[in-house]
Design an enzyme around this catalytic site. Structure first.
Site, PDB file in Angstrom:
ATOM      1  CE1 TYR A  45      -3.838  -1.949   5.448  1.00 53.60           C
ATOM      2  CE2 TYR A  45      -3.110   0.181   4.625  1.00 53.60           C
ATOM      3  CZ  TYR A  45      -3.569  -1.098   4.385  1.00 53.60           C
ATOM      4  OH  TYR A  45      -3.766  -1.528   3.096  1.00 53.60           O
ATOM      5  CB  SER A  80      -0.868   0.006   1.261  1.00 51.51           C
ATOM      6  OG  SER A  80      -1.528   1.245   1.422  1.00 51.51           O
TER       7      SER A  80
END
Length: 169
Positions: free
Chosen positions: A136, A123
């Site tokens: 995250y 990501s």
């Protein structure tokens, strides 16, 4: 992301072994696809036995593994000040430990083919932390690090690894 990746790879002529927590959800996806070029099975990121089962089934169906796409991932709300260790541990298990497990299990097969490829879906959060959402990002930074380490580990045998870092989906 996984569904789009599968469709693009299939349309490009690749044979695929697709895993999902519930493999029945893949029946509609592969309807009309050549059964000699596609197989489906159960893959649960938190259940390492399914990792080995997927490897065994894939090799059983195709006789080899030439590539691996690590795509499973979750996002839990973990900041510097808020969130639970249990949620963070689950993110680590799915976003980092599962791709590491799959890489370890697939690497001998990828080395044998001489040109194995691994794609780790990370990501943009693996490159920069937005606001205080650290949990995250920590796992996605680790997924990028796993990609670098895998590239080093497999380089001499022709194995290449890339971290794919999409933005918000």
């Amino acid at each position: 992301i996984g569904l789009a990746t599968a469709r693009v790879l299939y349309d490009a002529g690749f044979s695929l072994s697709l895993g999902a927590r519930n493999p029945d959800t893949l029946h509609d996806v592969v309807a009309g696809w050549d059964s000699e070029r596609v197989t489906t099975g159960r893959y649960e990121a938190e259940d390492q036995q399914t990792h080995q089962d997927w490897i065994d089934a894939t090799v059983g169906h195709f006789g080899r593994i030439d590539g691996l796409v690590n795509n499973a991932g979750i996002l839990e709300s973990i900041s510097v000040e808020e969130g639970t260790d249990a949620d963070l541990d689950r993110m680590w298990a799915i976003n980092v430990k599962a791709p590491l497990s799959m890489t370890r299990k697939a690497l001998p097969h990828l080395r044998r083919c001489g040109a194995g490829r691994i794609i780790n879906v990370a990501s943009l959060a693996g490159k920069v932390v937005h606001d205080s959402g650290i949990g995250y990002s920590m796992t996605k930074f680790a997924a990028v690090a796993l990609s670098h380490a895998t590239r080093h580990a497999g380089w001499d045998d022709g194995v290449r690894c890339t971290a794919l870092c999409p933005g918000y989906v």
